[in-house]
Design a protein around this motif. Structure first.
Motif, PDB file in Angstrom:
ATOM      1  N   CYS A  17     -10.382 -25.535  14.517  1.00  0.00           N
ATOM      2  CA  CYS A  17      -9.136 -25.225  15.225  1.00  0.00           C
ATOM      3  C   CYS A  17      -9.320 -25.369  16.724  1.00  0.00           C
ATOM      4  CB  CYS A  17      -8.732 -23.787  14.878  1.00  0.00           C
ATOM      5  SG  CYS A  17      -7.190 -23.260  15.625  1.00  0.00           S
ATOM      6  N   GLU A  18      -8.218 -25.681  17.407  1.00  0.00           N
ATOM      7  CA  GLU A  18      -8.245 -25.824  18.863  1.00  0.00           C
ATOM      8  C   GLU A  18      -8.135 -24.490  19.599  1.00  0.00           C
ATOM      9  OE1 GLU A  18      -4.105 -25.314  17.813  1.00  0.00           O
ATOM     10  OE2 GLU A  18      -5.607 -26.642  16.963  1.00  0.00           O
ATOM     11  N   GLN A  25     -16.357 -24.673  14.339  1.00  0.00           N
ATOM     12  CA  GLN A  25     -16.270 -26.099  14.630  1.00  0.00           C
ATOM     13  C   GLN A  25     -17.322 -26.846  13.820  1.00  0.00           C
ATOM     14  OE1 GLN A  25     -13.729 -27.423  16.456  1.00  0.00           O
ATOM     15  NE2 GLN A  25     -12.992 -25.332  16.518  1.00  0.00           N
ATOM     16  N   PRO A  47      -8.119 -30.926  15.706  1.00  0.00           N
ATOM     17  CA  PRO A  47      -7.991 -30.662  17.147  1.00  0.00           C
ATOM     18  C   PRO A  47      -8.249 -31.914  17.985  1.00  0.00           C
ATOM     19  CG  PRO A  47      -9.384 -29.018  16.104  1.00  0.00           C
ATOM     20  CD  PRO A  47      -9.121 -30.083  15.076  1.00  0.00           C
ATOM     21  N   TYR A  50     -11.548 -34.050  17.985  1.00  0.00           N
ATOM     22  CA  TYR A  50     -12.424 -33.732  16.854  1.00  0.00           C
ATOM     23  C   TYR A  50     -12.847 -35.011  16.124  1.00  0.00           C
ATOM     24  CZ  TYR A  50     -14.175 -31.642  12.550  1.00  0.00           C
ATOM     25  OH  TYR A  50     -14.964 -31.282  11.492  1.00  0.00           O
TER      26      TYR A  50
END
Length: 123
Positions: A17-18, A25, A47, A50
């Motif tokens: 997720c951002e 991550q 994200p 990514y």
């Protein structure tokens, strides 16, 4: 209709997720491998940054996992003038990658100013 060819997922399902301090991550190789292992045939971009933002590099990476790109979740700050140019540039870049890979889902959301979804931004 063969639904097995339409089953897509997103890196967020693996916690990628951002949002600041949220999720794990995990590296793309693990996520893409596990996507294929559970029967997914497509992914969204995840994200910003990514997965490769270059369409050719992205297509090659996804092909290595027998996946295609179905779209992108694109958080854009459209309610603050000082963020409009950056949001426009991001939207344009994401849309270009999607168009080059024939992905048709461009999902827009409004992120929290600081990337923290647990608090509300002041207007």
């Amino acid at each position: 209709m063969d639904l097995s060819k339409q089953l897509a997922g997103a890196p967020i399902s693996w916690g990628v997720c951002e949002a600041n301090g949220w999720g794990y991550q995990l590296d793309p190789e693990r996520v893409l491998t596990e996507m294929r292992e559970c029967g997914l045939t497509a992914t969204e971009l995840g994200p910003d940054g990514y997965l490769p933002q270059d369409a050719e590099a992205l297509a090659a990476l996804l092909a290595a996992y027998d996946l295609t790109l179905c779209g992108a979740f694109v958080p854009l700050v459209l309610h603050k003038r000082d963020r409009l140019v950056a949001s426009y540039e991001r939207a344009k870049r994401q849309a270009q990658v999607l168009a080059e890979l024939d992905a048709v889902n461009f999902v827009v959301s409004t992120p929290a100013e600081d990337g923290d979804y647990d608090h509300r931004d002041p207007m």
